[in-house]
Scaffold this motif. Structure first.
Motif, PDB file in Angstrom:
ATOM      1  N   VAL A 365       0.837  -1.202   0.000  1.00 54.20           N
ATOM      2  CA  VAL A 365       0.000   0.000   0.000  1.00 54.20           C
ATOM      3  C   VAL A 365       0.868   1.246   0.000  1.00 54.20           C
ATOM      4  N   GLN A 366       0.609   2.135  -0.948  1.00 51.91           N
ATOM      5  CA  GLN A 366       1.305   3.419  -1.030  1.00 51.91           C
ATOM      6  C   GLN A 366       0.290   4.546  -0.917  1.00 51.91           C
ATOM      7  N   LEU A 367       0.657   5.605  -0.203  1.00 50.34           N
ATOM      8  CA  LEU A 367      -0.153   6.821  -0.153  1.00 50.34           C
ATOM      9  C   LEU A 367       0.556   7.860  -0.998  1.00 50.34           C
ATOM     10  N   LEU A 368      -0.043   8.192  -2.143  1.00 52.56           N
ATOM     11  CA  LEU A 368       0.614   9.033  -3.139  1.00 52.56           C
ATOM     12  C   LEU A 368      -0.069  10.382  -3.288  1.00 52.56           C
ATOM     13  N   ASP A 369       0.751  11.414  -3.627  1.00 58.56           N
ATOM     14  CA  ASP A 369       0.200  12.741  -3.899  1.00 58.56           C
ATOM     15  C   ASP A 369      -0.121  12.855  -5.381  1.00 58.56           C
ATOM     16  N   GLU A 371       1.489  14.067  -7.709  1.00 57.73           N
ATOM     17  CA  GLU A 371       2.655  13.835  -8.556  1.00 57.73           C
ATOM     18  C   GLU A 371       3.126  12.388  -8.486  1.00 57.73           C
ATOM     19  N   LEU A 372       2.301  11.540  -7.887  1.00 58.30           N
ATOM     20  CA  LEU A 372       2.586  10.111  -7.723  1.00 58.30           C
ATOM     21  C   LEU A 372       3.806   9.870  -6.844  1.00 58.30           C
ATOM     22  N   GLN A 373       4.023  10.784  -5.896  1.00 56.62           N
ATOM     23  CA  GLN A 373       5.105  10.631  -4.941  1.00 56.62           C
ATOM     24  C   GLN A 373       4.527  10.259  -3.572  1.00 56.62           C
ATOM     25  N   PRO A 374       5.237   9.397  -2.810  1.00 54.36           N
ATOM     26  CA  PRO A 374       4.752   9.041  -1.476  1.00 54.36           C
ATOM     27  C   PRO A 374       4.690  10.265  -0.571  1.00 54.36           C
ATOM     28  N   VAL A 375       3.618  10.377   0.188  1.00 56.15           N
ATOM     29  CA  VAL A 375       3.490  11.483   1.137  1.00 56.15           C
ATOM     30  C   VAL A 375       4.208  11.118   2.424  1.00 56.15           C
ATOM     31  N   VAL A 376       4.562  12.104   3.212  1.00 50.64           N
ATOM     32  CA  VAL A 376       5.215  11.854   4.491  1.00 50.64           C
ATOM     33  C   VAL A 376       4.156  11.457   5.512  1.00 50.64           C
ATOM     34  N   ASP A 377       4.600  10.844   6.598  1.00 54.64           N
ATOM     35  CA  ASP A 377       3.678  10.449   7.658  1.00 54.64           C
ATOM     36  C   ASP A 377       2.883  11.651   8.144  1.00 54.64           C
ATOM     37  N   MET A 382      -3.605   9.486  -1.733  1.00 50.67           N
ATOM     38  CA  MET A 382      -4.513   8.479  -2.271  1.00 50.67           C
ATOM     39  C   MET A 382      -3.928   7.090  -2.041  1.00 50.67           C
ATOM     40  N   ILE A 383      -4.784   6.148  -1.627  1.00 50.51           N
ATOM     41  CA  ILE A 383      -4.351   4.767  -1.447  1.00 50.51           C
ATOM     42  C   ILE A 383      -4.147   4.134  -2.829  1.00 50.51           C
ATOM     43  N   CYS A 384      -2.917   3.698  -3.091  1.00 52.08           N
ATOM     44  CA  CYS A 384      -2.578   3.076  -4.366  1.00 52.08           C
ATOM     45  C   CYS A 384      -1.823   1.782  -4.110  1.00 52.08           C
ATOM     46  N   LEU A 385      -1.972   0.834  -5.019  1.00 53.65           N
ATOM     47  CA  LEU A 385      -1.266  -0.439  -4.917  1.00 53.65           C
ATOM     48  C   LEU A 385      -0.651  -0.785  -6.264  1.00 53.65           C
ATOM     49  N   PRO A 386       0.476  -1.496  -6.263  1.00 54.70           N
ATOM     50  CA  PRO A 386       1.074  -1.912  -7.530  1.00 54.70           C
ATOM     51  C   PRO A 386       0.089  -2.707  -8.366  1.00 54.70           C
ATOM     52  N   ASP A 387       0.126  -2.494  -9.671  1.00 53.69           N
ATOM     53  CA  ASP A 387      -0.873  -3.154 -10.519  1.00 53.69           C
ATOM     54  C   ASP A 387      -0.584  -4.630 -10.746  1.00 53.69           C
TER      55      ASP A 387
END
Length: 536
Positions: A365-369, A371-377, A382-387
């Motif tokens: 699970v990745q939380l992305l902004d 720009e598709l970059q991980p957000v800081v804690d 947005m909740i995203c997962l590898p396809d």
């Protein structure tokens, strides 16, 4: 948990058939003669099927489909109540290499007709009691040419170009296939439809590997042990129940108990006690009803050791009450039609009120902004997962553009937002459309609802952003009161003011008898907004 996620390896074989994996795997083991499914039916009483019997009957169902001329990849629409016929049709269809298409018994004939047409189903499996409701609507402009009837009576008024078959006759007359169709893990297995919160229902196509995608939940949500007996309060047709009451438990050789008919709050504890269930799976509404409307407690269900919930958040008040009465935690999970459950609470870490839990190992699970970059804690993303997650759906049925919109740049974009705290807990915020933008602040309705549900008078509530003027949005709360509760708008507003940050506090209360909901019970927030807008 983090180390387990990094070391997790997905055991996805080249060939996999869900039907065979859930019914044939246990042949020759001690589980072969154990009950796989038990149905408590108000009309029929208690019926059950062993793993050995389920394997045989699903093999016969698969052969019956072959005899009808159904080919690999053809769709079979299933509209059945909770019954032994359901797993026979569901798993038997996949053993043939066809696609099972579960549908709700709550749908109207017109809605079933839409799903039949959209899926291009060749066969329909229904109970005899549903025939009169469907016969005049479901066959127009569809490809249905076979209807399999569960029950004792076969209707005589079949439409032109359509054959009616008795399920019982098919299972007694058809021979059993020697082995399931050799489907690959990536081949299509079943097609579920979203509940249609906007527009028409959307088909979500899953592969046979979806079964492997659920494996982390077995250890990090279910906590399977020994000869578990699982009481599930849901209907098989719901995606949540297809996984947690059919595919997952049966793959692991457990026994599942379900109910069909009228129910009240006392039903579930009584059935848990009767069947010596070790696991109970429900939705927050069920837990709330048991606490508020019964006197049952841990001494009445001594076999129970693990409780689970999904669908919506269980309030802190109900979790506390359940702990006090039943001496059990209730472990929640987040899932969706496209992925089933992938974030959950588990026994290895304490439940933190309001938090959704942790990503299950294997689900990256990745939380992305934007720009598709991980957000800081601490920041929302947005909740995203590898396809390439094995549990992820293949595509939206007949909707290539929608598929491309959801799956691109190596990710599946859920559309849901969350934040992660420094200890790794995920805090679910909801969909972008649900986020309340009020006077420069972004507020999650789920945070407000979690707090307001702790008020003694509040049975249920939904927080919304209510527009009161141009560029002026306030937090409004729609409330269903407990029976006989006497509380004023002023009292609830004061409670919110004491318990929440000023910018999160509700500014207006709307008392209601019920909320508009989807067939699966989810609140239709947009429709609710229209309702309160029309009251002014």
């Amino acid at each position: 948990m983090q180390e387990q996620s990094k070391s997790w390896k997905w055991p996805v074989p080249e060939f996999l058939n869900i039907g065979s994996a859930c019914t044939d795997k246990h042949l020759g083991t001690s589980a072969e003669n154990h009950p796989a499914v038990i149905v408590e039916d108000d009309q029929l009483g208690t019926t059950q099927i062993t793993y050995g019997e389920l394997s045989d009957k699903t093999n016969r169902f698969a052969q019956a489909l072959i005899d009808m001329g159904l080919e690999t990849g053809d769709r079979v629409l299933i509209r059945l109540p909770n019954s032994l016929a359901y797993p026979i049709a569901f798993f038997g269809t996949m053993k043939r290499g066809a696609l099972a298409v579960p549908t709700s018994t709550l749908l109207s004939g017109k809605e079933v007709a839409y799903l039949a047409k959209d899926s291009g189903a060749k066969a329909l499996v229904i109970h005899q009691n549903m025939w009169d409701d469907l016969k005049s609507q479901v066959f127009e402009d569809t490809q249905l040419n076979h209807v399999i009837i569960a029950g004792n009576t076969l209707p005589e008024d079949a439409p032109a170009n359509c054959q009616l078959h008795s399920l019982d006759a098919l299972l007694s007359e058809a021979s059993a296939i020697n082995q399931s169709h050799p489907t690959r893990a990536d081949d299509p297995a079943y097609l579920v439809y979203t509940s249609g919160t906007t527009g028409y229902p959307k088909g979500v196509l899953h592969a046979h590997r979806a079964l492997i995608g659920r494996m982390p939940a077995s250890d990090f949500w279910f906590d399977f042990q020994g000869d578990d007996r699982i009481m599930h309060s849901g209907k098989f047709n719901w995606t949540y129940v297809l996984g947690s009451a059919l595919m997952d438990p049966l793959y692991h050789g457990k026994t599942v108990i379900v109910h069909e008919g009228k129910n009240d709050a006392t039903l579930w504890p009584r059935l848990i006690a009767k069947h010596k269930c070790t696991i109970f799976i429900g939705v927050p509404t069920i837990y709330r009803q048991i606490i508020q409307k019964t006197d049952f407690s841990a001494k009445d269900v001594p076999s129970l050791r693990h409780c689970m919930s999904a669908g919506e958040h269980l309030s802190d008040e109900m979790l506390t009450a359940w702990r006090e009465r039943f001496e059990q935690d209730v472990y929640e999970a987040i899932g969706m039609s496209e992925l089933s459950y992938y974030i959950s609470q588990n026994k290895s870490r304490p439940i933190r009120p309001g938090a959704a839990g942790f990503p299950q190992p294997g689900h990256d699970v990745q939380l992305l902004d934007s720009e598709l970059q991980p957000v800081v804690d601490g920041e929302e993303g947005m909740i995203c997962l590898p396809d390439n997650d094995p549990g992820l759906f293949l595509e939206y049925w007949n909707l290539p553009e929608a598929t491309k919109e959801a799956k691109h740049d190596g990710y599946f974009f859920t559309g849901d937002y969350a934040r992660r705290d420094q200890e790794g807990y995920i805090w679910f915020l909801g969909r972008k459309d649900d986020i309340i933008n009020t006077f420069g602040y972004r507020v999650s309705p789920h945070e407000i609802e979690r707090v307001m549900k702790t008020h003694d008078a509040v049975a249920d509530c939904v927080a919304l952003g209510e527009e009161i003027g141009q560029d002026k949005v306030i937090v409004a709360l729609c409330v269903i009161k407990h029976t006989n509760a006497n509380v004023t708008e002023e009292a609830l507003l004061a409670f919110g003011d004491q318990q929440l940050a000023k910018y999160k506090t509700p500014k207006r209360i709307h008392f209601m008898d019920d909320f508009p909901r989807t067939k699966n019970g989810k609140v239709l927030r947009k429709q609710l907004l229209q309702t309160i807008a029309g009251n002014h």
